[in-house]
Design an enzyme around this catalytic site. Structure first.
Site: not given
Ligand SMILES: NC(=O)c1ccc[n+]([C@@H]2O[C@H](COP(=O)([O-])OP(=O)(O)OC[C@H]3O[C@@H](n4cnc5c(N)ncnc54)[C@H](OP(=O)(O)O)[C@@H]3O)[C@@H](O)[C@H]2O)c1
Length: 349
Positions: A148, A241
């Protein structure tokens, strides 16, 4: 319409995907996948919704699936992935046998022949797709978007790199807590505080920026050759950010020239009039108090980066500095993957 699925659909980025894909003119949500904790439940029951906008009606009754290619509808074509990095590599590759996977996760970003793309910066890296499909003998493929904070920084560097010779870049970030996911930063750690460490973030900013601004030939990427140093910090801001950027060029520069090159910057997504492409990827503010995350993160529906305080550096030769704000879960995550998919849909599918 192209049918699409979302992996990590219940998370922070997954919710952004849903919000941005609701009423999308080309994409129709058919599948929502998450962990086994959520699988089998109605999406509305499985999710702690955090966005200001209400949950779209069309997803509330969808039953969340396991994250498995066999559980996705046959007529789905594109899979958006917001999986945690530790599960992403293997899972995304298994989906890529049959589907186009547009991923946010960092797991496959720097892997050979998997294009890491910002459509305004390096669309020519799409050439890697054909090589990837041949190598894996697959119908599908993976395309990734950068971290990001890298996306916002690199968008601002592109018109500078195109017009001047960059020697050094220093960047210091103040990153929103949504960047760490829903369970990411405990409130006791971030309220009334700044956390001066985000694991892996500085390394990603440094390597991904040079890669994106580099050149590629037959899948071999030569990163560009200026020096970049990042210092990354978590700030008590929900979304958006902020980055303070310091640039040294080989030669002296007129700051009005830099301003003009940034504010007039347009590229392929604008030319193709892609649905999520902002009219101007960079908005240059003249206000001495801008950009600020609360006021500027939603510029052009969260897809433009706002640049302000663009000024010559009085202490160092051939140098200038500015502050930028970009929306981390829109331009920095879900919106970035969707723009990548719109480019693929226009050019390849
Ligand atoms: N947040 C940002 O600004 C941002 C920016 C760029 C990239 N990212 C990347 O995007 C990804 C997700 O980030 P996020 O912020 O959305 O995280 P998050 O809010 O923690 O969400 C994680 C998601 O993954 C699912 N999950 C967790 N463990 C799993 C498993 N073993 N198998 C399948 N699904 C699973 C969760 O499902 P449950 O609800 O069922 O647990 C939830 O839907 C990460 O790789 C992060 O580095 C995030």
């Amino acid at each position: 319409m192209v049918n699409v699925g979302i992996l990590g659909a219940t998370g922070m980025v997954g919710q952004r995907f849903i919000n941005l894909l609701d009423e999308h003119p080309d994409f129709n949500i058919t599948d929502l996948c998450a962990s086994s904790r959520s699988a089998g439940k109605r999406y509305e029951d499985a999710t702690t919704w955090y966005l200001d906008e209400p949950m779209p009606e069309c997803v509330k009754d969808i039953i969340v699936s396991e994250t498995n290619p066999n559980d996705v509808s046959n007529d789905t074509e594109i899979i958006f992935s917001s999986l945690p990095t530790e599960f992403a590599a293997k899972t995304e590759k298994s989906f890529a046998k049959d589907y186009v996977v547009a991923s946010n996760a960092s797991a496959l970003r720097m892997e050979k022949n998997i294009p890491l793309i910002i459509p305004e910066v390096n669309p020519q890296f799409l050439d890697m797709i054909e090589i990837q499909q041949k190598e894996n003998n697959s119908d599908g493929f993976v395309i990734t978007n950068p971290n990001c904070s890298t996306i916002a920084l690199t968008l601002t560097l592109k018109p500078i790199q195109d017009n001047f010779n960059i020697k050094k870049v220093h960047v210091s970030t103040m990153q929103a807590i949504s960047g760490a996911g829903y369970n990411g930063v405990p409130s006791m750690a971030i309220m009334d505080n700044i956390v001066p460490f985000i694991g892996g973030e500085e390394e990603k900013m440094e390597s991904e920026t040079l890669y994106l601004l580099g050149s590629q030939n037959n899948g071999d990427v030569s990163p560009c050759d200026f020096n970049i140093s990042a210092s990354c910090h978590r700030a008590p801001v929900v979304d958006g950010h902020t980055e303070a950027v310091f640039i040294e060029l080989d030669d002296d520069v007129n700051i009005d020239d830099v301003k003009e090159k940034m504010s007039s910057f347009k590229a392929l997504p604008q030319e193709l009039n892609l649905h999520s492409a902002p009219k101007n990827p960079l908005i240059v503010s003249e206000d001495e108090n801008r950009p600020q995350p609360r006021m500027d993160r939603n510029a052009s529906d969260g897809m433009a980066v706002t640049v302000g305080r663009l000024r010559k550096d009085q202490a160092f030769d051939n140098s200038f500095k500015y502050v930028l704000v970009g929306h981390n879960t829109i331009r920095g995550a879900a919106g970035a993957s969707i723009l990548n998919a719109e480019l693929i849909n226009n050019k390849i599918l």
